[in-house]
Enzyme design. Sequence first.
Site, PDB file in Angstrom:
ATOM      1  N   CYS A 186      45.373  40.056  38.128  1.00  0.00           N
ATOM      2  CA  CYS A 186      44.720  40.445  36.872  1.00  0.00           C
ATOM      3  C   CYS A 186      44.872  41.945  36.624  1.00  0.00           C
ATOM      4  O   CYS A 186      44.482  42.776  37.465  1.00  0.00           O
ATOM      5  CB  CYS A 186      43.246  40.049  36.935  1.00  0.00           C
ATOM      6  SG  CYS A 186      42.177  40.910  35.788  1.00  0.00           S
ATOM      7  N   CYS A 189      41.625  43.911  36.557  1.00  0.00           N
ATOM      8  CA  CYS A 189      41.080  44.027  37.913  1.00  0.00           C
ATOM      9  C   CYS A 189      41.738  45.183  38.654  1.00  0.00           C
ATOM     10  O   CYS A 189      41.073  45.945  39.373  1.00  0.00           O
ATOM     11  CB  CYS A 189      41.287  42.723  38.683  1.00  0.00           C
ATOM     12  SG  CYS A 189      40.557  41.267  37.899  1.00  0.00           S
TER      13      CYS A 189
END
Length: 579
Positions: A186, A189
Amino acid sequence: MALISTLITSLAISAFAIPAVYGAELTPENFDLTVAKGHWFIEHYSPYCPHCINFAPTWQTLEKDAEAEFPSVHLAQVNCVLHGDLCDKNGVTGYPQVIMFENGKPVEKFNGAKSLENLKTFISKHAPAKELHHETSDEDDEETAAASSAETPVNPSGEVEILTTKTFFPSLSKGPTFVKFYAPWCGHCKKLAPIWKQLAKHLQGRVQIAEVNCDDESALCKTQNIQGYPTLVYFSGDARSEYAGGRKLEQLQTFAEKASAETLQVLAKPGDLQDHVDEESVVYVLYHAPSDKEIVKIVRQDSAVLLGSPTIYATTSSAIRTKYKIPAQIPWALICLKDHDINTPASILHGTASSTHEELKKWLLTHRLASSLELTQDTFQSVMNAPHGPLVVIAASNKKLSVKIEERMNDVARKWRARNGGSGQLKGQEVIFTWMDAERWKDWMKSMYSIRVDEDEGDLDDVKVIVASHKDLVYYDTDRTGRSLKITATPSLFAALEDIVNGKIGYKNSENIVERLARHLNKKMMAFEAYVIEYPFRFVFFLISGFAVVFWLIYRWVGSDVHSLERGDHLKAKGGRLD
């Protein structure tokens, strides 16, 4: 057909196993997560075992008694017919077999006669010492807690703790924990990762900063209802709050420090209350008898759900009891004061001997919102997704009118509270008055409420106003006569609010038809799943009945054709000719 037979057989076995279950039933999917924290006394049984059937009433009584006598010891069951591998893993050699687990590990198997008295004696041997009713003073308890805290400081290293299925619940038990649920692929992230490390360093010794890799721990993330990455969740005791604010270091740090701050403070003297009310938009006051120290501990523990706001000021002053007319027979009370008004409480909770933690937490969460406030990225979730589902009046604000709109909404909120005896509620429905930066959130306001704002608007009479019920994803933008809602027309706005609560005004949907259909189907599927779990016998009966009806119809249809051929009806239809 083999697949259908297997399904029916599995459901039937599940259904017939249900009568032996009185508490939580564990499966291979939830066993490790469930027993990972605390003490668990678990019965492994077979629904067909005569000894298990005879033992069932004793187990049921034990469950009821244990709730009061050993609240930190949980009872559960494992059906070894359905989950034989799990029973083998736990070393079960006969039925019923009862094993004590502590923090995920088997401690001791119960041996001997399975009488209620023997079972309780066994539990008491493993229960936490504080539940054995030793005669210890409050000072001893506080010293023990302080010593325990000193031995296990929160976030001692100032580093991010990596959590797994086995370490998740034990870690949460150490103290307030801010957890990042993420996926390594991600992009957002990856961007948050260095900030998360800095946050751990800044909060060293105060708040645990942790992370869970949902690619590696998918089952754990599923139990925590993680639906996107990264998801940030703050845990403190029984409180769980999903963070939806900004992700800059300062914003994250401010949130965590506030959430972990001491919520309950002692009010030095009654006169100080006025100063707190003047400074804070919502204030809680806990009145209690001087001898009742236990309620202070309970409120301090349960107030973790508030995440640091509002502050609760505890007092034993008789002046507070008199001012807020707390009856003499009431041992303690919680008073909510809003909008800098010390004289008219928004709500008072009178404590009784039968008051529960659930009632206390519900009251604390229900009244924590100010009557009027600005909707921002930091306040949106707490208002729109509040557990009690308030009606939210939203005024679309712009730079030219922002100050006037704020003043007007504060004034309207005070008048609404005065109209409803100080509570701000109508038929139990709370109303919150808010304003929102329509220039910053113009796309969202347009998609949700069809609000289009002219940045040059300079008249309060032109301010767009809607009333939202966010939990239902519906809103109202007119009164009963079809006229647009206005913050300058207070009587008309109040009348519209009363009509909304009484169901006299039609609502508009915040979702389009495709989104509503998808949500409707999802609810139906969840309801169907809940029905099957709650009524397995009925489901199996209806399923078998349905197959029987279909089989009977097919048989009749095929059978009628066969009989027609045997009687030569097809020849009669053609006058006896073979063509």
